[in-house]
Enzyme design. Sequence first.
Site, PDB file in Angstrom:
ATOM      1  N   ASP A   1       0.827  -1.211   0.000  1.00 22.95           N
ATOM      2  CA  ASP A   1       0.000   0.000   0.000  1.00 22.95           C
ATOM      3  C   ASP A   1       0.863   1.265   0.000  1.00 22.95           C
ATOM      4  O   ASP A   1       1.800   1.383   0.799  1.00 22.95           O
ATOM      5  CB  ASP A   1      -0.871  -0.034   1.272  1.00 22.95           C
ATOM      6  CG  ASP A   1      -1.930   1.045   1.290  1.00 22.95           C
ATOM      7  OD1 ASP A   1      -2.524   1.309   0.222  1.00 22.95           O
ATOM      8  OD2 ASP A   1      -2.180   1.607   2.374  1.00 22.95           O
TER       9      ASP A   1
ATOM     10  N   ASN B   1     -10.046   0.688   1.732  1.00 19.61           N
ATOM     11  CA  ASN B   1      -8.911   0.526   2.646  1.00 19.61           C
ATOM     12  C   ASN B   1      -9.263   0.934   4.064  1.00 19.61           C
ATOM     13  O   ASN B   1      -9.831   2.000   4.288  1.00 19.61           O
ATOM     14  CB  ASN B   1      -7.736   1.393   2.180  1.00 19.61           C
ATOM     15  CG  ASN B   1      -7.039   0.819   0.962  1.00 19.61           C
ATOM     16  OD1 ASN B   1      -7.444  -0.205   0.440  1.00 19.61           O
ATOM     17  ND2 ASN B   1      -5.989   1.476   0.524  1.00 19.61           N
TER      18      ASN B   1
ATOM     19  N   ALA C   1      -7.482   1.211   7.919  1.00 21.38           N
ATOM     20  CA  ALA C   1      -6.303   1.106   8.786  1.00 21.38           C
ATOM     21  C   ALA C   1      -6.600   1.706  10.164  1.00 21.38           C
ATOM     22  O   ALA C   1      -6.598   1.006  11.178  1.00 21.38           O
ATOM     23  CB  ALA C   1      -5.108   1.798   8.141  1.00 21.38           C
TER      24      ALA C   1
HETATM   25  P1  13P Z   1      -7.718   4.936   7.069  1.00 23.55           P
HETATM   26  O1  13P Z   1      -6.569   4.898   8.021  1.00 23.55           O
HETATM   27  O2  13P Z   1      -8.433   6.230   7.088  1.00 23.55           O
HETATM   28  O3  13P Z   1      -8.620   3.764   7.233  1.00 23.55           O
HETATM   29  O4  13P Z   1      -7.097   4.839   5.608  1.00 23.55           O
HETATM   30  C1  13P Z   1      -6.378   3.693   5.246  1.00 23.55           C
HETATM   31  C2  13P Z   1      -5.855   3.786   3.884  1.00 23.55           C
HETATM   32  O5  13P Z   1      -6.462   4.352   3.010  1.00 23.55           O
HETATM   33  C3  13P Z   1      -4.571   3.140   3.619  1.00 23.55           C
HETATM   34  O6  13P Z   1      -4.163   3.300   2.304  1.00 23.55           O
END
Ligand code: 13P
Length: 290
Positions: free
Chosen positions: A85, A233, A235
Amino acid sequence: MKRELSPLKDYLVDARERKYALGGFCIWTYAYGRAIAQVAQKLGLPMLYIIGDAEVKFFGGLDNAVAAAKTIAGEVDVPVILHADHFRDYDKICQAIDAGFKSVMIDASAYDLEENIERTARVVEYAHRYGVTVEGELGKIAGCEQKLSLSQEEALQTDPEEAAVFVEKTGIDLLAVSIGTVHGEYHFPPHINIPRLQKIHSRVSIPLVMHGGSGTPEDKVQEAVNYGITKVNLATDLVRVVGESTAHVQSGDGFGYSVANMYAPAYERLADFAEHKMRLLAKNILPDKV
Ligand code: 13P
């Protein structure tokens, strides 16, 4: 059981056709990855992990991250995808592919269109030799700390006409778009630009990716899935779930500095959260009984 990692492209092409999305789950240890994979297995969905530079370091390098994902692939009978990523450096991306990643993102969105195309196409040329999926990004996805006016926000978002040119000239498999989501927590009410997404969707025939899934209103995410978003996504939300759980057990009675007390509830909370998100994103294809 096969201990192999899968390329991402075909799953997301199917997702675009059938209007569903996969969560791209950010993991930083084998154990958290395994907890989420058990949910994917239960729902019969491909397990998609995303890891950036910071997470690669926690695993102790690209080879270890690949080994962990392959171990999990041997423990479940759904496909397991490990996606690099926001990698920005050509050599690092080649190293990831050589280590066994079957899906990578080249983020050259900081450059102007021409240079973005050039840097992205170079990665595609290498990755496609090995059947590796490539995600490119066009438009700027803001960080949570950026306080912008609506017009400033829109000016940074993906331009639908440029998106068509970018996809055609680079040969990418997946396009990350900027439509008002932010990485990290929202410090202001999110404005998700669905009309902009609709325009991109009508000009671009490859699967689209939403970054900054954490805290994005779920009704907007579901709407976005109808217009080509096939990967969301996540995280920050995962760190929040784990962080809240470990803080809670430490502050309660009977913690006793036990590893099991510390982490077992966190794995459970994380699995519950992942299940909620997977069901939401794949609502259109999951049979009611699952
Ligand atoms: P968030 O941390 O807002 O979920 O975003 C994660 C992301 O897009 C990683 O590429």
